[in-house]
Write an enzyme that holds these catalytic residues in place. Structure first.
Site, PDB file in Angstrom:
ATOM      1  N   ASP A   1      21.149 -38.955  50.461  1.00 56.94           N
ATOM      2  CA  ASP A   1      19.728 -39.296  50.483  1.00 56.94           C
ATOM      3  C   ASP A   1      19.273 -39.679  51.888  1.00 56.94           C
ATOM      4  O   ASP A   1      18.146 -39.377  52.288  1.00 56.94           O
ATOM      5  CB  ASP A   1      19.437 -40.444  49.513  1.00 56.94           C
ATOM      6  CG  ASP A   1      19.738 -40.094  48.077  1.00 56.94           C
ATOM      7  OD1 ASP A   1      19.708 -38.891  47.732  1.00 56.94           O
ATOM      8  OD2 ASP A   1      20.010 -41.021  47.288  1.00 56.94           O
TER       9      ASP A   1
ATOM     10  N   ASP B   1      24.740 -43.382  43.184  1.00 56.56           N
ATOM     11  CA  ASP B   1      24.001 -44.072  44.234  1.00 56.56           C
ATOM     12  C   ASP B   1      24.616 -45.451  44.384  1.00 56.56           C
ATOM     13  O   ASP B   1      24.981 -46.084  43.388  1.00 56.56           O
ATOM     14  CB  ASP B   1      22.522 -44.180  43.871  1.00 56.56           C
ATOM     15  CG  ASP B   1      21.793 -42.844  43.936  1.00 56.56           C
ATOM     16  OD1 ASP B   1      22.253 -41.959  44.674  1.00 56.56           O
ATOM     17  OD2 ASP B   1      20.764 -42.705  43.264  1.00 56.56           O
TER      18      ASP B   1
END
Length: 176
Positions: free
Chosen positions: A150, A132
């Site tokens: 995401d 991430d």
């Protein structure tokens, strides 16, 4: 009788074209996610870390997420990690089945969710964690760090919710 057979052939062609389009959407989303993660991981390899100030609201900051969405259920137990990965895999299979069976706009939103989920599943399998790197913040408040997959998952789910809410409202109003 021939009209019924012709209609079935036409419907099957339409279904195959739509399925192909869904597959293309899924592959594009997966590819965009892979390219963005490849870039960040190469940058981390060259610079030994990624901590880039982009704007006063956005940083690129690499973290490794072993949990599910937003780092929930993150732990070092390999049995739990493998179980969560298995559950995620099964959910993706269900989403793909729903894409196949669905005949309206929801199938495109399911393709968004499936493409993003496959991107993160790939990382879970290859790296045993999901990279991430998008850090949104405002006046000292930082949102959870996330990635491109995401974003597509979130957009797909929000669109599915909106379609469900508005479609159900229209159906209820028509019945009344």
């Amino acid at each position: 009788m021939k009209d019924i057979q012709i209609n079935k052939k036409v419907m099957n062609k339409i279904k195959l074209k739509t399925l192909f389009l869904n597959f293309i959407i899924l592959i594009i989303i997966f590819s965009i996610d892979r390219i963005s993660k490849f870039y960040i991981l190469k940058l981390a390899q060259v610079e030994s870390s990624v901590d880039i100030y982009v704007t006063s609201y956005l940083n690129l900051f690499l973290i490794w997420n072993k949990g599910i969405a937003f780092g929930l259920l993150s732990m070092n137990e390999s049995i739990v990690y493998n179980f969560i990965t298995l559950i995620i895999s099964l959910i993706i299979v269900v989403i793909l089945f729903m894409m196949w069976k669905n005949n309206n706009i929801q199938r495109y939103f399911l393709a968004l969710v499936a493409g993003g989920a496959l991107g993160n599943l790939y990382d879970r399998i290859v790296y045993t964690a999901v990279p991430d790197f998008i850090d949104l913040h405002f006046q000292g408040f930082h949102w959870f760090v996330f990635n491109i997959a995401d974003i597509f998952i979130t957009i797909g789910i929000l669109c599915l919710i909106l379609v469900e809410v508005f479609y159900n409202n229209i159906s209820i109003n028509e019945k009344n």
